[in-house]
Each structure stands twice: as C-alpha cells, then as structure tokens.
Motif scaffolding. Structure first.
Motif, PDB file in Angstrom:
ATOM      1  N   MET A  29      54.288  63.822  61.127  1.00 25.79           N
ATOM      2  CA  MET A  29      55.132  63.115  61.907  1.00 25.79           C
ATOM      3  C   MET A  29      54.592  62.259  62.842  1.00 25.79           C
ATOM      4  SD  MET A  29      57.999  64.979  64.087  1.00 25.79           S
ATOM      5  CE  MET A  29      59.255  65.632  62.724  1.00 25.79           C
ATOM      6  N   THR A  30      55.185  61.041  62.755  1.00 26.32           N
ATOM      7  CA  THR A  30      54.909  59.787  63.493  1.00 26.32           C
ATOM      8  C   THR A  30      55.499  60.062  64.862  1.00 26.32           C
ATOM      9  OG1 THR A  30      56.431  58.453  63.007  1.00 26.32           O
ATOM     10  CG2 THR A  30      54.618  58.333  61.752  1.00 26.32           C
ATOM     11  N   ASP A  31      54.676  59.333  65.794  1.00 24.66           N
ATOM     12  CA  ASP A  31      55.160  59.171  67.099  1.00 24.66           C
ATOM     13  C   ASP A  31      56.841  58.696  67.299  1.00 24.66           C
ATOM     14  OD1 ASP A  31      52.914  60.158  67.978  1.00 24.66           O
ATOM     15  OD2 ASP A  31      51.944  58.296  68.823  1.00 24.66           O
ATOM     16  N   GLN A  32      57.079  57.532  66.439  1.00 25.06           N
ATOM     17  CA  GLN A  32      58.176  57.200  66.293  1.00 25.06           C
ATOM     18  C   GLN A  32      59.282  57.928  66.140  1.00 25.06           C
ATOM     19  OE1 GLN A  32      55.777  55.708  64.631  1.00 25.06           O
ATOM     20  NE2 GLN A  32      55.322  53.759  65.576  1.00 25.06           N
ATOM     21  N   ARG A  33      59.256  58.829  65.226  1.00 24.90           N
ATOM     22  CA  ARG A  33      60.199  60.060  64.952  1.00 24.90           C
ATOM     23  C   ARG A  33      60.271  60.896  66.060  1.00 24.90           C
ATOM     24  NH1 ARG A  33      59.297  62.917  59.146  1.00 24.90           N
ATOM     25  NH2 ARG A  33      61.326  63.664  59.546  1.00 24.90           N
ATOM     26  N   ILE A  34      59.456  61.194  66.975  1.00 24.75           N
ATOM     27  CA  ILE A  34      59.498  62.056  67.640  1.00 24.75           C
ATOM     28  C   ILE A  34      60.069  61.546  69.016  1.00 24.75           C
ATOM     29  CG2 ILE A  34      58.219  63.449  69.841  1.00 24.75           C
ATOM     30  CD1 ILE A  34      55.964  63.740  67.717  1.00 24.75           C
ATOM     31  N   GLU A  35      59.763  59.969  69.135  1.00 29.21           N
ATOM     32  CA  GLU A  35      60.537  59.283  70.262  1.00 29.21           C
ATOM     33  C   GLU A  35      61.959  59.124  69.863  1.00 29.21           C
ATOM     34  OE1 GLU A  35      58.299  55.681  71.229  1.00 29.21           O
ATOM     35  OE2 GLU A  35      56.343  56.821  71.191  1.00 29.21           O
ATOM     36  N   GLY A  36      61.926  58.837  68.629  1.00 31.62           N
ATOM     37  CA  GLY A  36      63.487  58.771  68.116  1.00 31.62           C
ATOM     38  C   GLY A  36      64.441  59.853  68.472  1.00 31.62           C
ATOM     39  N   ALA A  37      63.777  60.945  67.901  1.00 30.40           N
ATOM     40  CA  ALA A  37      64.699  62.333  68.322  1.00 30.40           C
ATOM     41  C   ALA A  37      64.822  62.560  69.830  1.00 30.40           C
ATOM     42  CB  ALA A  37      64.011  63.286  67.816  1.00 30.40           C
ATOM     43  N   VAL A  38      63.984  62.042  70.641  1.00 29.50           N
ATOM     44  CA  VAL A  38      64.191  62.246  72.129  1.00 29.50           C
ATOM     45  C   VAL A  38      64.998  61.336  72.598  1.00 29.50           C
ATOM     46  CG1 VAL A  38      62.941  62.095  74.364  1.00 29.50           C
ATOM     47  CG2 VAL A  38      61.987  63.374  72.584  1.00 29.50           C
ATOM     48  N   THR A  39      65.068  60.069  72.056  1.00 33.58           N
ATOM     49  CA  THR A  39      66.046  59.025  72.606  1.00 33.58           C
ATOM     50  C   THR A  39      67.480  59.400  72.137  1.00 33.58           C
ATOM     51  OG1 THR A  39      64.310  57.407  72.638  1.00 33.58           O
ATOM     52  CG2 THR A  39      66.490  56.711  72.536  1.00 33.58           C
ATOM     53  N   GLU A  40      67.481  59.863  70.838  1.00 30.66           N
ATOM     54  CA  GLU A  40      68.827  60.096  70.424  1.00 30.66           C
ATOM     55  C   GLU A  40      69.428  61.284  70.930  1.00 30.66           C
ATOM     56  OE1 GLU A  40      70.996  61.153  65.975  1.00 30.66           O
ATOM     57  OE2 GLU A  40      68.676  60.845  66.222  1.00 30.66           O
ATOM     58  N   THR A  41      68.672  62.254  71.359  1.00 34.77           N
ATOM     59  CA  THR A  41      69.324  63.539  71.882  1.00 34.77           C
ATOM     60  C   THR A  41      69.829  63.130  73.127  1.00 34.77           C
ATOM     61  OG1 THR A  41      67.888  65.143  70.771  1.00 34.77           O
ATOM     62  CG2 THR A  41      68.639  66.013  72.707  1.00 34.77           C
ATOM     63  N   GLY A  42      68.727  62.403  74.076  1.00 31.42           N
ATOM     64  CA  GLY A  42      69.153  61.736  75.594  1.00 31.42           C
ATOM     65  C   GLY A  42      70.440  61.204  75.554  1.00 31.42           C
ATOM     66  N   GLY A  43      70.478  60.340  74.433  1.00 33.53           N
ATOM     67  CA  GLY A  43      71.688  59.446  74.358  1.00 33.53           C
ATOM     68  C   GLY A  43      73.032  60.314  74.093  1.00 33.53           C
ATOM     69  N   LYS A  44      72.859  61.556  73.286  1.00 33.68           N
ATOM     70  CA  LYS A  44      74.110  62.416  73.228  1.00 33.68           C
ATOM     71  C   LYS A  44      74.369  63.142  74.597  1.00 33.68           C
ATOM     72  CE  LYS A  44      73.237  63.148  68.405  1.00 33.68           C
ATOM     73  NZ  LYS A  44      72.855  63.915  67.132  1.00 33.68           N
ATOM     74  N   LEU A  45      73.067  63.499  75.372  1.00 36.75           N
ATOM     75  CA  LEU A  45      73.498  64.215  76.776  1.00 36.75           C
ATOM     76  C   LEU A  45      74.035  63.406  77.454  1.00 36.75           C
ATOM     77  CD1 LEU A  45      70.267  66.123  77.071  1.00 36.75           C
ATOM     78  CD2 LEU A  45      72.361  66.935  76.662  1.00 36.75           C
ATOM     79  N   GLN A  46      73.641  61.955  77.808  1.00 36.67           N
ATOM     80  CA  GLN A  46      74.425  60.866  78.371  1.00 36.67           C
ATOM     81  C   GLN A  46      75.880  60.685  77.868  1.00 36.67           C
ATOM     82  OE1 GLN A  46      71.944  57.477  77.557  1.00 36.67           O
ATOM     83  NE2 GLN A  46      71.395  57.318  79.567  1.00 36.67           N
TER      84      GLN A  46
END
Length: 101
Positions: free
Chosen positions: A1-18
């Motif tokens: 799994m690439t760093d982009q996938r991990i960062e993407g999942a974190v950013t997307e989850t953060g957006g949902k929380l926001q």
C-alpha cells in the motif's frame, strides 16, 4: 500500500468528521471545507491504487525494462502532482493530434 493511499484515507476520514462537526454546529464553511477534504482524500487514494497496480505490472515486465519503470514509479510516488500534470498534458496533446480538421 502506498503512502498516497494511507494519506488519502486519513484525509477522507478527516473530511467526513469535519462534515459531521459542521452539520452539528451549523458551520457551512466547515461543511464546504470538509467536502473538499473528502474529494482530495478520494483522489489521493485513487492515485495510490493506480501506483500499486503499476507496481505489480513492473514486476511482470521484461527484465531490461524493470529498472527504468521502477525509476518512473519512484518519481510518481515522490511527485504526484507533477506526474498528474505531465499525464494531463500528454493527454491533451494526444487528443489534439487525434482530431480531424
């Protein structure tokens, strides 16, 4: 799994929380920002999936092409925006060449 996938999942989850917090507080600016973060996260995740897929293809490439392909993938991992710009530019050029006048 690439760093982009991990960062993407974190950013997307953060957006949902926001988004949830924005709805809870009635903050429309926070809701808009959250949607942008969700989209950004999905894009990062998609880019990471493409890189992962290409990585698997490099393993199956002829031996003499593996090293240059690995260098290209390493560049794509380090510079995702530049890579996307290069590919978009190439797509525009190819579509212009393919048009009949």
């Amino acid at each position: 799994m690439t760093d982009q996938r991990i960062e993407g999942a974190v950013t997307e989850t953060g957006g949902k929380l926001q988004n949830g917090l924005g709805r809870l507080t009635g903050d429309s600016k926070l809701q808009v920002d959250s949607k942008l973060n969700e989209i950004k996260g999905k894009a990062q995740n998609a880019y990471g999936r493409v890189i992962d897929g290409l990585d698997g293809m490099v393993d199956k490439a002829p031996a003499d092409l593996r090293d240059p392909a690995r260098k290209g993938l390493d560049f794509a991992r380090r510079k995702p925006l530049v890579t996307t710009g290069i590919l978009a530019g190439a797509a525009v050029l190819l579509s212009a060449l393919g048009r009949k006048r």
